[in-house]
Design a protein around this motif. Structure first.
Motif, PDB file in Angstrom:
ATOM      1  N   LEU A  14     -13.240 -64.689  58.288  1.00  0.00           N
ATOM      2  CA  LEU A  14     -13.268 -64.047  56.981  1.00  0.00           C
ATOM      3  C   LEU A  14     -14.293 -62.920  56.940  1.00  0.00           C
ATOM      4  O   LEU A  14     -15.361 -63.002  57.543  1.00  0.00           O
ATOM      5  N   TRP A  15     -13.940 -61.875  56.197  1.00  0.00           N
ATOM      6  CA  TRP A  15     -14.816 -60.762  55.839  1.00  0.00           C
ATOM      7  C   TRP A  15     -15.112 -59.785  56.968  1.00  0.00           C
ATOM      8  O   TRP A  15     -15.835 -58.827  56.777  1.00  0.00           O
ATOM      9  N   LEU A  16     -14.550 -59.995  58.133  1.00  0.00           N
ATOM     10  CA  LEU A  16     -14.694 -59.019  59.213  1.00  0.00           C
ATOM     11  C   LEU A  16     -13.332 -58.452  59.566  1.00  0.00           C
ATOM     12  O   LEU A  16     -12.341 -59.182  59.625  1.00  0.00           O
ATOM     13  N   HIS A  17     -13.289 -57.163  59.825  1.00  0.00           N
ATOM     14  CA  HIS A  17     -12.059 -56.509  60.266  1.00  0.00           C
ATOM     15  C   HIS A  17     -11.873 -56.730  61.765  1.00  0.00           C
ATOM     16  O   HIS A  17     -12.849 -56.961  62.497  1.00  0.00           O
ATOM     17  N   SER A  18     -10.642 -56.657  62.213  1.00  0.00           N
ATOM     18  CA  SER A  18     -10.369 -56.855  63.639  1.00  0.00           C
ATOM     19  C   SER A  18     -11.110 -55.856  64.522  1.00  0.00           C
ATOM     20  O   SER A  18     -11.388 -56.134  65.691  1.00  0.00           O
ATOM     21  N   SER A  19     -11.461 -54.695  63.974  1.00  0.00           N
ATOM     22  CA  SER A  19     -12.200 -53.694  64.753  1.00  0.00           C
ATOM     23  C   SER A  19     -13.594 -54.180  65.141  1.00  0.00           C
ATOM     24  O   SER A  19     -14.227 -53.596  66.024  1.00  0.00           O
ATOM     25  N   SER A  20     -14.076 -55.241  64.507  1.00  0.00           N
ATOM     26  CA  SER A  20     -15.383 -55.796  64.871  1.00  0.00           C
ATOM     27  C   SER A  20     -15.399 -56.326  66.299  1.00  0.00           C
ATOM     28  O   SER A  20     -16.469 -56.539  66.880  1.00  0.00           O
ATOM     29  N   TRP A  21     -14.211 -56.528  66.889  1.00  0.00           N
ATOM     30  CA  TRP A  21     -14.118 -57.017  68.274  1.00  0.00           C
ATOM     31  C   TRP A  21     -14.142 -55.887  69.304  1.00  0.00           C
ATOM     32  O   TRP A  21     -14.106 -56.163  70.516  1.00  0.00           O
ATOM     33  N   PHE A 147     -23.609 -60.847  52.139  1.00  0.00           N
ATOM     34  CA  PHE A 147     -23.418 -60.732  53.583  1.00  0.00           C
ATOM     35  C   PHE A 147     -24.726 -60.984  54.316  1.00  0.00           C
ATOM     36  O   PHE A 147     -24.740 -61.654  55.358  1.00  0.00           O
ATOM     37  N   ARG A 148     -25.798 -60.464  53.772  1.00  0.00           N
ATOM     38  CA  ARG A 148     -27.117 -60.663  54.380  1.00  0.00           C
ATOM     39  C   ARG A 148     -27.428 -62.154  54.492  1.00  0.00           C
ATOM     40  O   ARG A 148     -27.908 -62.635  55.524  1.00  0.00           O
ATOM     41  N   TYR A 149     -27.133 -62.927  53.450  1.00  0.00           N
ATOM     42  CA  TYR A 149     -27.420 -64.356  53.478  1.00  0.00           C
ATOM     43  C   TYR A 149     -26.469 -65.094  54.417  1.00  0.00           C
ATOM     44  O   TYR A 149     -26.890 -65.928  55.224  1.00  0.00           O
ATOM     45  N   ALA A 150     -25.171 -64.797  54.323  1.00  0.00           N
ATOM     46  CA  ALA A 150     -24.170 -65.565  55.054  1.00  0.00           C
ATOM     47  C   ALA A 150     -24.096 -65.186  56.532  1.00  0.00           C
ATOM     48  O   ALA A 150     -23.868 -66.048  57.392  1.00  0.00           O
ATOM     49  N   PHE A 151     -24.277 -63.908  56.842  1.00  0.00           N
ATOM     50  CA  PHE A 151     -24.129 -63.422  58.213  1.00  0.00           C
ATOM     51  C   PHE A 151     -25.444 -62.963  58.830  1.00  0.00           C
ATOM     52  O   PHE A 151     -25.699 -63.216  60.001  1.00  0.00           O
ATOM     53  N   GLY A 152     -26.238 -62.218  58.067  1.00  0.00           N
ATOM     54  CA  GLY A 152     -27.333 -61.460  58.658  1.00  0.00           C
ATOM     55  C   GLY A 152     -28.725 -62.004  58.452  1.00  0.00           C
ATOM     56  O   GLY A 152     -29.695 -61.255  58.575  1.00  0.00           O
ATOM     57  N   ALA A 162     -26.196 -52.268  58.233  1.00  0.00           N
ATOM     58  CA  ALA A 162     -25.328 -51.434  59.070  1.00  0.00           C
ATOM     59  C   ALA A 162     -24.045 -52.175  59.441  1.00  0.00           C
ATOM     60  O   ALA A 162     -22.948 -51.596  59.437  1.00  0.00           O
ATOM     61  N   LEU A 163     -24.153 -53.458  59.737  1.00  0.00           N
ATOM     62  CA  LEU A 163     -22.977 -54.252  60.078  1.00  0.00           C
ATOM     63  C   LEU A 163     -22.066 -54.426  58.865  1.00  0.00           C
ATOM     64  O   LEU A 163     -20.835 -54.407  58.990  1.00  0.00           O
ATOM     65  N   PHE A 164     -22.674 -54.580  57.708  1.00  0.00           N
ATOM     66  CA  PHE A 164     -21.893 -54.691  56.474  1.00  0.00           C
ATOM     67  C   PHE A 164     -21.045 -53.446  56.271  1.00  0.00           C
ATOM     68  O   PHE A 164     -19.852 -53.523  55.946  1.00  0.00           O
ATOM     69  N   GLU A 165     -21.644 -52.281  56.472  1.00  0.00           N
ATOM     70  CA  GLU A 165     -20.923 -51.028  56.302  1.00  0.00           C
ATOM     71  C   GLU A 165     -19.883 -50.808  57.389  1.00  0.00           C
ATOM     72  O   GLU A 165     -18.831 -50.205  57.152  1.00  0.00           O
ATOM     73  N   ALA A 166     -20.153 -51.308  58.578  1.00  0.00           N
ATOM     74  CA  ALA A 166     -19.273 -51.021  59.723  1.00  0.00           C
ATOM     75  C   ALA A 166     -18.035 -51.891  59.781  1.00  0.00           C
ATOM     76  O   ALA A 166     -16.970 -51.424  60.231  1.00  0.00           O
TER      77      ALA A 166
END
Length: 275
Positions: A14-21, A147-152, A162-166
């Motif tokens: 969830l919440w990440l686009h496939s381009s994150s790979w 996002f900062r709490y859950a991922f970062g 930066a990851l949130f924006e990307a």
């Protein structure tokens, strides 16, 4: 000429686009694998399109995602390795249990049915979705703070932003509701055949500072596989959070996965691929 490389299917959560790979795909390609990172059903191929059209994934559930990736796998020329993160890690386990993968690496995987621990950080990470029952049929976005709490939480603020924006996109709320109520469902879509003795090898990975899927949750999943004679391994990363597949430390995670695959006899070019 038929591609003799071992396919690798990368499954995001969830919440990440496939381009994150994309960084993983570059590494896997350099190592001789044939990687592909299909989006979830309905997910636009472009990041900006995915952000502009959240309705494209609204209402998508775990069964839909599983069937989607199963179709991708069945169209491949050889049996693939599956690598999934978060809910993608859950999907990878489901597919492996169904015999649709040569091996799987599940990184910070969403909990399968039967996992009992429910840490506070996991509840808080899911709260932006679960607080409103109507979100079950909607696509929901995270704020930068969420996002900062859950991922970062285990990386610097600047990197998290930066990851949130990307990479972030709206994602369907349904899978979180399905996972939250798995205990009360006899045929929950988060059920996995943990007792399958004939599946390929499985590596579970956890970040020990993960808020979204805390280490105790991954360890509980690992224990559920105890009755299976198939290979199941666990790797824990100290001081890593849920962003471990996309942040600056991702190479160490990828290298660990590649080293484990090599120990299973799986390399990029293999005469036994698909056998």
């Amino acid at each position: 000429m038929t591609d003799q490389r071992t396919p690798v299917v990368l499954i995001h959560g969830l919440w990440l686009h496939s381009s994150s790979w994309h960084p993983w795909m570059e590494l896997l390609d350099a190592e001789g694998f044939a990687p592909l990172a299909p989006g979830w059903p309905g997910e636009p191929a472009g990041l900006l399109d995915a952000r502009s059209h959240p309705q494209a994934v609204a209402g998508v559930g775990i069964a839909d995602v599983t069937e989607h990736y199963a179709a991708v796998i069945k169209a491949l020329p050889a049996e693939p390795v599956l690598i999934g993160h978060s809910f993608g890690g859950l999907i990878a386990q489901k597919l492996l249990g169904l015999g649709l993968g040569r091996a799987a690496v599940a990184i910070d995987p969403a909990p399968v049915k039967g996992v009992k621990p429910l840490p506070f950080t996991q509840v808080r990470s899911a709260f932006p979705v679960l607080r409103d029952p109507a979100n079950r049929s909607r696509a929901v976005s995270l704020t930068a703070a969420q996002f900062r709490y859950a991922f970062g939480n285990a990386i610097p603020q600047e990197e998290a932003d930066a990851l949130f924006e990307a990479y972030t996109i709206p994602s369907p709320g349904g899978p979180l509701f399905e996972a939250a109520f798995a205990t009360f469902s006899r045929r929950s879509p988060v059920a996995v055949d943990t007792g399958n003795n004939h599946r390929g090898p499985l590596l579970l990975m956890s970040g020990r500072r993960d808020h979204t899927v805390p280490d105790v949750v991954t360890r509980a999943a690992y224990k559920l596989y105890g009755e299976s004679t198939a290979t199941t391994d666990l790797k824990q990363f100290p001081d890593r959070g849920h962003s471990l597949v996309i942040d600056r430390g991702r190479r160490a995670v990828a290298d660990c996965a590649l080293g484990w695959l090599a120990r299973q006899g799986i390399t990029g070019r293999s005469d036994t691929a698909g056998s």
